[in-house]
Design a protein around this motif. Structure first.
Motif, short mmCIF file in Angstrom:
data_model
loop_
_atom_site.label_atom_id
_atom_site.label_comp_id
_atom_site.label_asym_id
_atom_site.label_seq_id
_atom_site.Cartn_x
_atom_site.Cartn_y
_atom_site.Cartn_z
N PHE A 196 6.42 -4.86 7.88
CA PHE A 196 7.07 -6.15 8.12
C PHE A 196 8.57 -6.01 7.94
CE2 PHE A 196 8.32 -10.49 6.80
CZ PHE A 196 7.88 -11.17 7.92
N LEU A 197 9.35 -6.52 8.87
CA LEU A 197 10.81 -6.51 8.88
C LEU A 197 11.44 -5.13 9.03
CD1 LEU A 197 11.90 -9.30 6.37
CD2 LEU A 197 12.09 -9.30 8.85
N VAL A 198 10.72 -4.18 9.63
CA VAL A 198 11.36 -2.93 10.04
C VAL A 198 12.17 -3.28 11.29
CG1 VAL A 198 10.97 -0.62 10.97
CG2 VAL A 198 9.59 -1.45 9.07
N HIS A 199 13.44 -2.90 11.28
CA HIS A 199 14.32 -3.32 12.37
C HIS A 199 14.51 -2.20 13.38
CE1 HIS A 199 15.25 -7.20 10.72
NE2 HIS A 199 15.34 -6.62 9.53
N TYR A 200 14.73 -2.61 14.62
CA TYR A 200 14.91 -1.69 15.72
C TYR A 200 16.31 -1.82 16.29
CZ TYR A 200 9.86 -1.69 15.39
OH TYR A 200 8.58 -1.60 14.92
N ARG A 201 16.74 -0.74 16.92
CA ARG A 201 18.09 -0.69 17.48
C ARG A 201 17.98 -0.22 18.93
NH1 ARG A 201 22.90 3.12 15.11
NH2 ARG A 201 24.39 2.65 16.73
N ALA A 202 18.74 -0.83 19.80
CA ALA A 202 18.77 -0.44 21.21
C ALA A 202 20.19 -0.01 21.56
CB ALA A 202 18.34 -1.60 22.09
N ALA A 211 11.20 -19.61 12.77
CA ALA A 211 10.35 -18.91 13.73
C ALA A 211 11.01 -17.62 14.21
CB ALA A 211 10.05 -19.83 14.92
N LEU A 212 12.32 -17.65 14.42
CA LEU A 212 13.03 -16.46 14.87
C LEU A 212 13.04 -15.38 13.79
CD1 LEU A 212 14.70 -15.20 17.16
CD2 LEU A 212 16.72 -16.23 16.14
N ALA A 213 13.34 -15.77 12.55
CA ALA A 213 13.37 -14.78 11.46
C ALA A 213 11.98 -14.19 11.22
CB ALA A 213 13.90 -15.44 10.19
N ALA A 214 10.96 -15.03 11.20
CA ALA A 214 9.60 -14.53 11.01
C ALA A 214 9.15 -13.70 12.21
CB ALA A 214 8.64 -15.69 10.77
N GLY A 215 9.58 -14.12 13.40
CA GLY A 215 9.22 -13.37 14.61
C GLY A 215 9.75 -11.96 14.63
N THR A 216 10.96 -11.75 14.09
CA THR A 216 11.49 -10.38 14.04
C THR A 216 10.66 -9.51 13.09
OG1 THR A 216 13.11 -10.98 12.35
CG2 THR A 216 13.85 -11.02 14.64
N GLY A 217 10.15 -10.12 12.02
CA GLY A 217 9.27 -9.37 11.11
C GLY A 217 7.93 -9.08 11.73
N LEU A 218 7.40 -10.06 12.45
CA LEU A 218 6.10 -9.87 13.08
C LEU A 218 6.17 -8.93 14.27
CD1 LEU A 218 4.77 -13.53 12.89
CD2 LEU A 218 4.11 -11.57 11.47
N LEU A 219 7.34 -8.84 14.90
CA LEU A 219 7.52 -7.90 16.01
C LEU A 219 7.29 -6.47 15.54
CD1 LEU A 219 8.54 -7.50 18.99
CD2 LEU A 219 10.81 -7.18 17.98
N SER A 220 7.85 -6.12 14.40
CA SER A 220 7.66 -4.76 13.89
C SER A 220 6.22 -4.54 13.44
CB SER A 220 8.64 -4.48 12.74
OG SER A 220 8.42 -5.39 11.68
N THR A 221 5.59 -5.57 12.91
CA THR A 221 4.19 -5.45 12.51
C THR A 221 3.31 -5.22 13.74
OG1 THR A 221 4.61 -6.93 10.67
CG2 THR A 221 2.33 -6.58 11.26
N ALA A 222 3.61 -5.92 14.83
CA ALA A 222 2.84 -5.74 16.07
C ALA A 222 3.03 -4.35 16.64
CB ALA A 222 3.24 -6.79 17.10
N ALA A 223 4.17 -3.73 16.37
CA ALA A 223 4.43 -2.38 16.86
C ALA A 223 3.82 -1.31 15.95
CB ALA A 223 5.93 -2.16 16.99
N GLY A 224 3.18 -1.73 14.84
CA GLY A 224 2.54 -0.78 13.96
C GLY A 224 3.38 -0.36 12.77
N ASP A 225 4.57 -0.91 12.64
CA ASP A 225 5.43 -0.60 11.49
C ASP A 225 5.27 -1.68 10.43
OD1 ASP A 225 6.51 1.75 12.56
OD2 ASP A 225 8.01 0.62 13.68
#
Length: 140
Positions: free
Chosen positions: A91-97, A75-89
């Motif tokens: 699947f599995l585009v990663h973000y940095r803070a 769920a965590l690994a898929a969630g990180t991919g879906l997070l970027s999809t929800a942001a419009g990018d």
């Protein structure tokens, strides 16, 4: 059959393999390595403990806590991919803070680390589940 040498070596090597797996997990999201190899190192430690102290004892101590880890990690690994999809990018585009620790120092957490933690949990959870199946004495 218990072996004094295997017991002694296992007691000494388990903390070292745990620290090494943590190092690989934290290092791997920026360089080669990461969740999969850290999960394999932890899995080897779990299997070594089962060989040294008995699969039933290891299963009783670890498997109940680690068996759900595979689903949580997935769920965590898929969630990180879906997070970027929800942001419009993609699947599995990663973000940095950037998190400032002090005026001269900052930490840079990434979603890649979350993905690696998910992969780690999947590998360790599957190992715990397989060990649990091997520890049973009758048919499943």
């Amino acid at each position: 059959m218990r072996s004094l040498i295997l017991d002694t070596v296992t007691r000494g090597i388990l903390p070292v393999t745990t620290l090494f797996a943590l190092y690989l997990l934290l290092r791997g999201h920026d360089r080669p390595g990461g969740g999969f190899i850290a999960g394999l190192v932890t899995s080897v430690a779990i299997v070594l403990e089962a060989l040294a102290f008995g699969a039933a004892r290891t299963e009783a101590a670890l498997a109940r806590a680690l068996r759900p880890a595979a689903w949580i990690g997935l769920a965590l690994a898929a969630g990180t991919g879906l997070l970027s999809t929800a942001a419009g990018d993609g699947f599995l585009v990663h973000y940095r803070a950037e998190v400032r620790v002090s005026a001269a120092r900052a930490l840079h957490p990434t979603t890649t680390l979350l993905f690696d933690i998910g992969v780690y949990l999947v590998v360790v959870g599957v190992t715990a589940t397989v060990l649990s199946l091997f520890a049973r004495e009758g048919p499943p």
